[in-house]
Design a protein around this motif. Sequence first.
Motif, mmCIF file in Angstrom:
data_model
loop_
_atom_site.group_PDB
_atom_site.id
_atom_site.type_symbol
_atom_site.label_atom_id
_atom_site.label_comp_id
_atom_site.label_asym_id
_atom_site.label_seq_id
_atom_site.Cartn_x
_atom_site.Cartn_y
_atom_site.Cartn_z
ATOM 1 N N THR A 41 83.590 60.772 74.965
ATOM 2 C CA THR A 41 83.636 60.066 76.255
ATOM 3 C C THR A 41 84.885 59.188 76.335
ATOM 4 N N ASN A 127 81.612 62.613 84.880
ATOM 5 C CA ASN A 127 80.948 63.833 84.435
ATOM 6 C C ASN A 127 79.972 64.155 85.558
ATOM 7 N N MET A 156 84.658 66.239 85.275
ATOM 8 C CA MET A 156 84.131 67.318 84.465
ATOM 9 C C MET A 156 83.299 68.253 85.330
#
Length: 286
Positions: A41, A127, A156
């Motif tokens: 991350t 994400n 993402m």
Amino acid sequence: MSAGGATGLEALPPLSHVIAAHGLAPRKSLGQNFLLDLNLTAKIARQAGDLAACDVLEVGPGPGGLTRGLLTEGARHVLAIEKDPRCLPALAQIAGAAPGRLTVLEGDALAIDPLAHLTPPIRVVANLPYNVGTELLVRWLTPEAWPPVWETLTLMFQREVAERIVARPGSRAYGRLAILAQWRCDARIVMHLPPGAFTPPPKVSSAVVHLAALPAPRYPADAHILERLVARAFNQRRKMLRAALRGAAPDIEDRLVAAGIAPTDRAETVDLERFCALARLMPGAG
């Protein structure tokens, strides 16, 4: 970032413990696949560049793995929008470890206007939940005014979607998403992640795409005309353009030729520059 801030974040429990403590089993209905490796991350956060002078919008933080990465990497302020109320206590714990640097809004990112809570310069890092990722990207790429409020998007996606964003003419992945993204941005894939990086592992690989907003579109065209034209062209991508665009203009073949496009070409072979040229020749173009 101050040493005290770093100490506060470093003192947080591992994400696996957070998920267990708060009963945060990922829900398929919310498109949740949690990324628990804090090294990963932090690496994603770094793809967004120097965040020290930026506010960051994060959509779908879940238990906060990427949120921690963004704060650890020095983001001035993070605004996290989370739909799942189960995640709020975990995110509140992170906010307590980084005083004044994390704001959490509960709700649907498709229905919330985050601008009241953000101060430019703004970057988006997320994400994205699989079920809303493409829709959010299209919204960010098609604001009424350009340049947009954001400087960069670091997002993402499923690998297939990421490849559609950066695709070149002639490839199977090339289509509407590539044109929308590349007309106004520099877009590139900056990371690949295997299914095993997530909990639960999805059935597909993922990739992080970095999009940097250009100060002006790459070629002149009316945004609404270009969007309608491209949608129509790729809606029937196997057809020749003279057929796929029939009805868009009575003399569509002449307009195609004037834009440097053979009427027998198919949409997937036409580059961005020629689509923009055609958009300038369509009815309603100024």
